[in-house]
Design a protein around this motif. Structure first.
Motif, mmCIF file in Angstrom:
data_model
loop_
_atom_site.group_PDB
_atom_site.id
_atom_site.type_symbol
_atom_site.label_atom_id
_atom_site.label_comp_id
_atom_site.label_asym_id
_atom_site.label_seq_id
_atom_site.Cartn_x
_atom_site.Cartn_y
_atom_site.Cartn_z
ATOM 1 N N THR A 261 -88.915 108.483 24.174
ATOM 2 C CA THR A 261 -89.915 109.314 24.851
ATOM 3 C C THR A 261 -90.787 110.057 23.853
ATOM 4 O OG1 THR A 261 -88.478 109.629 26.773
ATOM 5 C CG2 THR A 261 -90.272 111.196 26.484
ATOM 6 N N ALA B 155 -93.876 116.078 27.757
ATOM 7 C CA ALA B 155 -92.743 115.225 27.394
ATOM 8 C C ALA B 155 -91.550 116.071 26.965
ATOM 9 C CB ALA B 155 -93.148 114.271 26.272
ATOM 10 N N TRP C 90 -90.066 117.723 30.030
ATOM 11 C CA TRP C 90 -89.314 116.737 30.812
ATOM 12 C C TRP C 90 -87.943 116.463 30.194
ATOM 13 C CZ3 TRP C 90 -88.090 111.338 30.018
ATOM 14 C CH2 TRP C 90 -87.634 110.698 31.176
ATOM 15 N N LEU C 91 -87.861 116.551 28.867
ATOM 16 C CA LEU C 91 -86.589 116.318 28.176
ATOM 17 C C LEU C 91 -85.694 117.552 28.175
ATOM 18 C CD1 LEU C 91 -87.875 114.212 25.148
ATOM 19 C CD2 LEU C 91 -86.435 113.399 27.030
ATOM 20 N N LEU D 229 -83.137 107.685 24.987
ATOM 21 C CA LEU D 229 -84.266 108.111 25.826
ATOM 22 C C LEU D 229 -85.053 109.209 25.127
ATOM 23 C CD1 LEU D 229 -85.810 108.002 28.524
ATOM 24 C CD2 LEU D 229 -84.181 109.716 29.401
#
Length: 248
Positions: A6, A31, A34-35, A2
């Motif tokens: 991503t 991004a 979010w990670l 992921l």
């Protein structure tokens, strides 16, 4: 997996957007957040991840870059490097909690700057007075570069408006100097970030490759997508991200 997917997708899209109209930060920075990357580290990592795209674009414009107005080209670049270093230094001394509170506002400002970019440039070009003098020109370059060293979002439109203010009229030259200054101030900022241990290198390397690919694809397909649709789409992404960060 992921993590890789991503960052690869975000990097390719960001590289393409930066090659065509700018606004890639609206994808890479969220991004990374979010990670799970902390905001300050995400900002630093997104900056270094964009460097290859800036550098390749600057190389493509190398024949168009020339000094206009009252400042020599070397002085503009030197002030850009100094501003990037100052901006990075300010980021390094900003507490994480304070920067987290600033992020939604920085995204909002960047989005509004991007959305109003054409009008800002039109206003600057239509001004009824001559180019700014060397002191005002130098101050403008330094101020915008400090912003870029602190936060990369909206940097492109600020640089274009600033170049118009200090006397540039050749749009190709302005675009070339814009990406060259972006590369220079991002490089010195990234060095400062790396020295402070803020770079998430796994993410930065993935994004660097992805933005390079995206920049190449974006440059090839730039003429196929109407600019007004791109601008609307990027502005929409920026607004959505701004709302989400305000809601957090």
């Amino acid at each position: 997996m992921l993590f890789f997917v991503t960052l690869t997708v975000a990097g390719i899209l960001a590289g393409a957007l930066n090659a065509v109209a700018g606004g890639g930060t609206f994808l890479t920075f969220p991004a990374l957040i979010w990670l799970g990357v902390p905001p300050i580290a995400a900002n630093a990592t997104a900056t270094i991840g964009a460097l290859p795209g800036y550098a390749s674009s600057a190389w493509g414009y190398r024949a168009d870059v020339a000094a206009e107005g009252t400042l020599r080209l070397r002085m503009i670049i030197a002030l850009g490097a100094l501003g990037g270093l100052i901006g990075a230094g300010l980021l390094l001394v900003t507490p994480g909690a304070v920067f987290e509170g600033l992020v939604p506002w920085l995204l909002l400002i960047a989005t509004l700057l991007f959305a109003t970019g054409p009008r800002v440039l039109a206003f600057v070009r239509a001004r009824g007075f001559g180019p700014a003098g060397p002191v005002l020109s130098g101050g403008a370059v330094l101020a915008v570069s400090i912003y870029g060293g602190y936060f990369n979002g909206g940097l492109g439109i600020l640089l274009l408006a600033m170049l118009g203010l200090i006397g540039f009229v050749n749009l190709h030259g302005m675009n070339g100097l814009k990406v060259l200054l972006s590369a220079v101030l991002s490089l010195v900022s990234a060095v400062a970030y790396a020295a402070a241990g803020l770079i998430e290198w796994d993410a930065a390397l993935i994004m660097a490759v992805a933005t390079t690919i995206g920049g190449y694809l974006g440059a090839r397909g730039a003429k196929r997508v109407p600019m007004q649709y791109l601008r609307l789409g990027i502005t929409g992404v920026g607004l959505v991200m701004t709302v989400l960060f305000f809601a957090l």
